[in-house]
Write a protein that holds these residues in place. Structure first.
Motif, PDB file in Angstrom:
ATOM      1  N   SER A 208      -2.797  19.076  -5.959  1.00 63.21           N
ATOM      2  CA  SER A 208      -2.434  19.520  -4.606  1.00 63.21           C
ATOM      3  C   SER A 208      -1.753  18.410  -3.822  1.00 63.21           C
ATOM      4  CB  SER A 208      -3.669  20.015  -3.856  1.00 63.21           C
ATOM      5  OG  SER A 208      -4.532  18.954  -3.466  1.00 63.21           O
ATOM      6  N   LYS A 209      -2.141  17.173  -4.073  1.00 60.77           N
ATOM      7  CA  LYS A 209      -1.517  16.040  -3.376  1.00 60.77           C
ATOM      8  C   LYS A 209      -0.100  15.786  -3.903  1.00 60.77           C
ATOM      9  CE  LYS A 209      -3.894  16.405  -0.853  1.00 60.77           C
ATOM     10  NZ  LYS A 209      -3.853  16.483   0.623  1.00 60.77           N
ATOM     11  N   LEU A 210       0.123  16.055  -5.194  1.00 61.60           N
ATOM     12  CA  LEU A 210       1.479  16.018  -5.732  1.00 61.60           C
ATOM     13  C   LEU A 210       2.325  17.104  -5.084  1.00 61.60           C
ATOM     14  CD1 LEU A 210       3.674  15.121  -7.768  1.00 61.60           C
ATOM     15  CD2 LEU A 210       2.633  16.702  -9.416  1.00 61.60           C
ATOM     16  N   LEU A 211       1.764  18.295  -4.916  1.00 62.33           N
ATOM     17  CA  LEU A 211       2.479  19.398  -4.269  1.00 62.33           C
ATOM     18  C   LEU A 211       2.855  19.040  -2.832  1.00 62.33           C
ATOM     19  CD1 LEU A 211       0.377  22.424  -5.570  1.00 62.33           C
ATOM     20  CD2 LEU A 211       2.686  21.768  -6.302  1.00 62.33           C
ATOM     21  N   ASN A 212       2.000  18.282  -2.143  1.00 61.10           N
ATOM     22  CA  ASN A 212       2.332  17.837  -0.791  1.00 61.10           C
ATOM     23  C   ASN A 212       3.584  16.967  -0.778  1.00 61.10           C
ATOM     24  OD1 ASN A 212      -1.176  17.381   0.042  1.00 61.10           O
ATOM     25  ND2 ASN A 212       0.111  19.171   0.405  1.00 61.10           N
ATOM     26  N   VAL A 213       3.663  16.055  -1.739  1.00 66.50           N
ATOM     27  CA  VAL A 213       4.845  15.192  -1.842  1.00 66.50           C
ATOM     28  C   VAL A 213       6.085  16.032  -2.145  1.00 66.50           C
ATOM     29  CG1 VAL A 213       5.933  13.339  -3.168  1.00 66.50           C
ATOM     30  CG2 VAL A 213       3.527  13.147  -2.530  1.00 66.50           C
ATOM     31  N   LEU A 214       5.960  16.968  -3.079  1.00 65.93           N
ATOM     32  CA  LEU A 214       7.094  17.813  -3.439  1.00 65.93           C
ATOM     33  C   LEU A 214       7.536  18.657  -2.240  1.00 65.93           C
ATOM     34  CD1 LEU A 214       6.070  19.055  -7.014  1.00 65.93           C
ATOM     35  CD2 LEU A 214       7.554  17.123  -6.396  1.00 65.93           C
ATOM     36  N   PHE A 215       6.581  19.163  -1.461  1.00 58.58           N
ATOM     37  CA  PHE A 215       6.927  19.979  -0.295  1.00 58.58           C
ATOM     38  C   PHE A 215       7.689  19.164   0.740  1.00 58.58           C
ATOM     39  CE2 PHE A 215       5.974  21.424   4.029  1.00 58.58           C
ATOM     40  CZ  PHE A 215       6.478  22.723   3.977  1.00 58.58           C
ATOM     41  N   VAL A 216       7.222  17.968   1.026  1.00 63.65           N
ATOM     42  CA  VAL A 216       7.888  17.108   2.014  1.00 63.65           C
ATOM     43  C   VAL A 216       9.320  16.807   1.581  1.00 63.65           C
ATOM     44  CG1 VAL A 216       7.936  14.742   2.930  1.00 63.65           C
ATOM     45  CG2 VAL A 216       5.831  16.089   3.045  1.00 63.65           C
ATOM     46  N   ARG A 217       9.507  16.510   0.309  1.00 63.54           N
ATOM     47  CA  ARG A 217      10.837  16.179  -0.190  1.00 63.54           C
ATOM     48  C   ARG A 217      11.741  17.419  -0.222  1.00 63.54           C
ATOM     49  NH1 ARG A 217      11.158  11.198  -2.876  1.00 63.54           N
ATOM     50  NH2 ARG A 217      12.677  11.982  -4.375  1.00 63.54           N
ATOM     51  N   ALA A 218      11.176  18.573  -0.592  1.00 63.52           N
ATOM     52  CA  ALA A 218      11.962  19.813  -0.624  1.00 63.52           C
ATOM     53  C   ALA A 218      12.368  20.220   0.789  1.00 63.52           C
ATOM     54  CB  ALA A 218      11.164  20.928  -1.287  1.00 63.52           C
ATOM     55  N   LEU A 219      11.454  20.107   1.736  1.00 61.68           N
ATOM     56  CA  LEU A 219      11.776  20.429   3.122  1.00 61.68           C
ATOM     57  C   LEU A 219      12.867  19.506   3.649  1.00 61.68           C
ATOM     58  CD1 LEU A 219      11.254  21.951   5.772  1.00 61.68           C
ATOM     59  CD2 LEU A 219       9.381  20.336   6.232  1.00 61.68           C
ATOM     60  N   THR A 220      12.750  18.229   3.339  1.00 61.29           N
ATOM     61  CA  THR A 220      13.756  17.256   3.789  1.00 61.29           C
ATOM     62  C   THR A 220      15.125  17.586   3.225  1.00 61.29           C
ATOM     63  OG1 THR A 220      12.073  15.521   3.973  1.00 61.29           O
ATOM     64  CG2 THR A 220      14.373  14.804   3.812  1.00 61.29           C
ATOM     65  N   ASP A 221      15.177  18.019   1.964  1.00 60.04           N
ATOM     66  CA  ASP A 221      16.446  18.412   1.342  1.00 60.04           C
ATOM     67  C   ASP A 221      17.098  19.575   2.079  1.00 60.04           C
ATOM     68  OD1 ASP A 221      16.205  16.492  -0.593  1.00 60.04           O
ATOM     69  OD2 ASP A 221      15.545  17.863  -2.181  1.00 60.04           O
ATOM     70  N   ARG A 222      16.290  20.368   2.766  1.00 59.20           N
ATOM     71  CA  ARG A 222      16.787  21.590   3.411  1.00 59.20           C
ATOM     72  C   ARG A 222      16.970  21.443   4.915  1.00 59.20           C
ATOM     73  NH1 ARG A 222      14.405  22.342  -1.208  1.00 59.20           N
ATOM     74  NH2 ARG A 222      15.020  24.088  -2.556  1.00 59.20           N
ATOM     75  N   LEU A 223      16.662  20.267   5.444  1.00 57.04           N
ATOM     76  CA  LEU A 223      16.923  19.980   6.858  1.00 57.04           C
ATOM     77  C   LEU A 223      18.264  19.278   6.976  1.00 57.04           C
ATOM     78  CD1 LEU A 223      13.409  18.653   7.970  1.00 57.04           C
ATOM     79  CD2 LEU A 223      14.521  20.730   8.830  1.00 57.04           C
ATOM     80  N   GLN A 224      19.139  19.780   7.818  1.00 55.60           N
ATOM     81  CA  GLN A 224      20.416  19.105   8.028  1.00 55.60           C
ATOM     82  C   GLN A 224      20.171  17.710   8.590  1.00 55.60           C
ATOM     83  OE1 GLN A 224      22.285  22.225  10.526  1.00 55.60           O
ATOM     84  NE2 GLN A 224      23.851  22.322   8.948  1.00 55.60           N
TER      85      GLN A 224
END
Length: 352
Positions: A208-224
């Motif tokens: 779940s902590k790995l998923l947190n890192v992946l979520f933060v990075r995926a969200l950042t990729d999708r923020l202009q």
């Protein structure tokens, strides 16, 4: 980056940097999971910075009221509010977000600190494995639902808003099983009773902590890049925390409890020391905001994430997990799809 047990020990024996400070006047700060431990200590630090509003979100009202009184008594700050939310219940999370939309106004700092460890397989009322829902799905749900308020605050301020999501250095030692990586629905697999045998439950928190890192990075990729919002993952370090109380409560062999107590005595930081990492992730690094976006904070600085996260396999899983997360959460709240369309962009990825 690889992390050895020795480097973990060295980090735990390192001097913890002093708490970061900032002027939070006129700002609203929301800390989810704030009634005990690291979240409570972080809330005290925020209170000393005198934000216009400090909202602590807790699952238990009685414990939340105790935390509220403790914050006011120790800091003299009387602008703290208690709101109730249960991340093990999607309806509670959606209702919380609806309330914030109506009553919360703009949001400058969101700290998603709540998390659980559960050694046995347990389902939430929503039918998901409890660790996966609380630590990843519900954390992602509330973060996404509050994006409009976060971006609104960032646009009115000269300082971008921040989403801070609690992760852990455990993500360095997690490489998802090949069948999980190959699945088009890895979250569904990780939540299934067939998968969650005792051996796999031992690593569920780390997953779940790995998923947190992946979520933060995926969200950042999708923020202009011009969007005034930064998402940051943070490692609080190994601390004395009620997070591990389940082991003390359920472990039957006294030798295991003794070993855990010795480990904490030798290595653990205080909850206050761990909270300093959350504070840095929330208000630090303002001289280089681009470096903070999608970053991973540990020991008061941005450090490199695990090799798996940076690998081709990690990038692929990041996009697959993002897609599945959005699909799941869109079924929870019809606002998710609209927020994704209005505030996020599609990165150059074959998955999307």
């Amino acid at each position: 980056m690889k992390k050895s047990v020795l480097s973990f020990v060295i980090d735990q024996w390192s001097v913890v940097p002093p708490v970061e400070t900032a002027n939070l006047s006129g700002q609203t700060v929301l800390v989810v999971g704030a009634n005990v431990g690291i979240g409570l200590e972080a809330s005290k630090h925020f209170a000393r910075m005198r934000p216009a509003r400090l909202i602590i979100a807790c699952r238990n009202e009685a414990k939340g009221k105790v935390a509220l009184a403790e914050i006011e008594q120790e800091t003299g700050y009387n602008g703290c509010e208690l709101w109730i939310v249960d991340l093990a219940n999607f309806a509670s999370v959606a209702a919380f977000a609806d309330k914030f939309e109506k009553e919360g106004g703009d949001l400058h700092i969101l700290v998603m600190n709540a998390g659980i460890v559960q050694p046995d397989y347990q389902l939430t009322i929503d039918g998901w494995e409890s660790v996966l829902q609380v630590n990843h799905l519900a954390t992602s749900l509330l973060s996404l639902l509050l994006i409009p308020q976060l971006i609104a605050a960032g646009k009115k301020s000269s300082t971008p808003s921040r989403i801070v999501i609690m992760s852990s250095e455990l993500h360095y030692w997690i490489t998802p099983a090949k069948e999980v990586q190959a699945s088009s629905k890895p979250l569904e697999m990780l939540s299934s009773q067939e998968w969650c045998i005792p051996k796999h439950m031992q690593s569920q928190y780390g997953e779940s902590k790995l998923l947190n890192v992946l979520f933060v990075r995926a969200l950042t990729d999708r923020l202009q890049s011009v969007t005034p919002l930064s998402a940051v993952a943070v490692n609080p370090g190994y601390c004395y925390s009620q997070l591990r109380r389940v082991w003390y409560e359920t472990t039957t062999f006294s030798v295991s409890k003794i070993a855990l107590a010795i480990q904490e005595r030798l290595l653990a930081w205080t909850a206050e020391q761990g909270s300093r990492q959350l504070i840095f992730a929330a208000v630090g690094g303002r001289d280089n905001e681009e470096n903070m976006k999608g970053g991973y904070v540990s020991l008061g600085r941005i450090v490199e994430v695990a090799d798996f996260v940076l690998s081709d396999e990690g990038h692929k899983m990041q996009d697959i997990v993002w897609k599945e997360t959005i699909d799941i959460l869109s079924g929870v709240s019809d606002k998710i799809g609209q927020i994704v369309r209005d505030y996020l962009v599609v990165p150059d990825s074959p998955i999307n």
